[in-house]
Scaffold this motif. Structure first.
Motif, short mmCIF file in Angstrom:
data_model
loop_
_atom_site.label_atom_id
_atom_site.label_comp_id
_atom_site.label_asym_id
_atom_site.label_seq_id
_atom_site.Cartn_x
_atom_site.Cartn_y
_atom_site.Cartn_z
N LEU A 89 0.82 -1.21 0.00
CA LEU A 89 0.00 0.00 0.00
C LEU A 89 0.86 1.26 0.00
N PHE A 90 1.93 1.27 0.78
CA PHE A 90 2.83 2.42 0.79
C PHE A 90 3.46 2.63 -0.58
N GLN A 91 3.87 1.55 -1.23
CA GLN A 91 4.44 1.68 -2.58
C GLN A 91 3.43 2.31 -3.52
N TYR A 92 2.20 1.88 -3.44
CA TYR A 92 1.16 2.43 -4.30
C TYR A 92 0.93 3.91 -3.99
N VAL A 93 0.78 4.23 -2.72
CA VAL A 93 0.53 5.61 -2.30
C VAL A 93 1.66 6.53 -2.75
N LEU A 94 2.89 6.08 -2.61
CA LEU A 94 4.04 6.91 -2.94
C LEU A 94 4.46 6.83 -4.41
N SER A 95 3.76 6.04 -5.22
CA SER A 95 4.15 5.84 -6.62
C SER A 95 3.93 7.08 -7.47
N SER A 96 3.05 7.95 -7.07
CA SER A 96 2.80 9.16 -7.84
C SER A 96 2.52 10.33 -6.91
N ARG A 97 3.34 11.33 -7.00
CA ARG A 97 3.12 12.51 -6.15
C ARG A 97 2.04 13.40 -6.73
N GLN A 98 1.51 13.02 -7.89
CA GLN A 98 0.38 13.76 -8.46
C GLN A 98 -0.90 13.47 -7.70
N ASN A 99 -0.96 12.29 -7.07
CA ASN A 99 -2.12 11.93 -6.25
C ASN A 99 -1.97 12.60 -4.90
N ARG A 100 -2.64 13.70 -4.71
CA ARG A 100 -2.45 14.47 -3.48
C ARG A 100 -3.39 14.05 -2.36
N HIS A 101 -4.51 13.41 -2.70
CA HIS A 101 -5.44 12.99 -1.66
C HIS A 101 -6.00 11.63 -2.06
N MET A 102 -5.75 10.65 -1.20
CA MET A 102 -6.21 9.29 -1.48
C MET A 102 -6.94 8.75 -0.26
N LEU A 103 -7.83 7.81 -0.52
CA LEU A 103 -8.54 7.11 0.53
C LEU A 103 -8.30 5.63 0.33
N VAL A 104 -7.86 4.94 1.37
CA VAL A 104 -7.60 3.50 1.30
C VAL A 104 -8.69 2.80 2.09
N SER A 105 -9.57 2.10 1.38
CA SER A 105 -10.65 1.35 2.01
C SER A 105 -10.47 -0.12 1.66
N THR A 106 -10.51 -0.97 2.65
CA THR A 106 -10.33 -2.40 2.41
C THR A 106 -11.64 -3.09 2.08
N GLY A 107 -12.75 -2.39 2.21
CA GLY A 107 -14.06 -2.94 1.87
C GLY A 107 -14.73 -2.04 0.84
N ASN A 108 -15.85 -2.50 0.32
CA ASN A 108 -16.60 -1.72 -0.64
C ASN A 108 -17.12 -0.46 0.05
N LEU A 109 -16.64 0.69 -0.40
CA LEU A 109 -16.94 1.95 0.25
C LEU A 109 -18.43 2.29 0.18
N ASP A 110 -19.06 2.04 -0.96
CA ASP A 110 -20.50 2.30 -1.08
C ASP A 110 -21.29 1.47 -0.08
N GLU A 111 -20.90 0.21 0.10
CA GLU A 111 -21.59 -0.65 1.07
C GLU A 111 -21.38 -0.15 2.50
N ARG A 112 -20.19 0.32 2.78
CA ARG A 112 -19.91 0.81 4.13
C ARG A 112 -20.69 2.07 4.44
N ILE A 113 -20.81 2.95 3.46
CA ILE A 113 -21.63 4.15 3.64
C ILE A 113 -23.09 3.74 3.79
N GLY A 114 -23.54 2.80 2.95
CA GLY A 114 -24.90 2.30 3.03
C GLY A 114 -25.22 1.65 4.36
N GLN A 115 -24.23 1.06 4.99
CA GLN A 115 -24.42 0.42 6.29
C GLN A 115 -24.85 1.46 7.32
N TRP A 116 -24.21 2.63 7.30
CA TRP A 116 -24.60 3.70 8.23
C TRP A 116 -25.98 4.24 7.91
#
Length: 135
Positions: A89-116
């Motif tokens: 994950l660190f390699q991926y995050v640091l692979s491009s400095r053009q990506n200034r804001h990232m979110l790392v979710s290990t589950g389906n984000l839409d499902e997690r929001i839907g859960q709430w």
């Protein structure tokens, strides 16, 4: 303060560790979520004028300790990032400095929001629910 401390330094980049709770929130997480939202906004503001790339990552939970359980939905243990996954994950995050804001979710984000959202619907339908009126 952090901005002032680093303004004279020639850093290649700055990496801030935020939390997925800035997006998902959670019961008892309001102050923690707010602090992480502030960090996200801080990095975005600095990226408007700073020569140094400010990267902010909203990480999911990390599991360094073994069994962690949550009383809501899937267990934290099932969703948490394991130490052996961290290097990739660190390699991926640091692979491009053009990506200034990232979110790392290990589950389906839409499902997690839907859960709430689903919990709110179930609470409203519950026979034992109550109504709060603000006057």
């Amino acid at each position: 303060m952090l901005e002032q401390l680093l303004e004279k330094e020639q850093a290649d980049f700055c990496l801030l560790f935020s939390s997925i709770s800035a997006l998902l929130g959670g019961l008892g997480f309001s102050a923690y979520s707010a602090a992480n939202l502030y960090m996200d906004a801080f990095a975005a503001r600095l990226n408007q004028h700073s020569q140094t790339p400010w990267m902010c990552v909203n990480w999911d939970a990390w599991n360094f300790w073994g069994e962690l359980e949550s009383t809501i939905g899937e267990s934290i243990n099932e969703l948490a990032i394991l130490p052996e996954e961290g290097a990739e994950l660190f390699q991926y995050v640091l692979s491009s400095r053009q990506n200034r804001h990232m979110l790392v979710s290990t589950g389906n984000l839409d499902e997690r929001i839907g859960q709430w959202l689903s919990l709110e619907s179930k609470a409203a339908e519950s026979e034992d629910s109550y109504e709060v009126i603000i006057m």
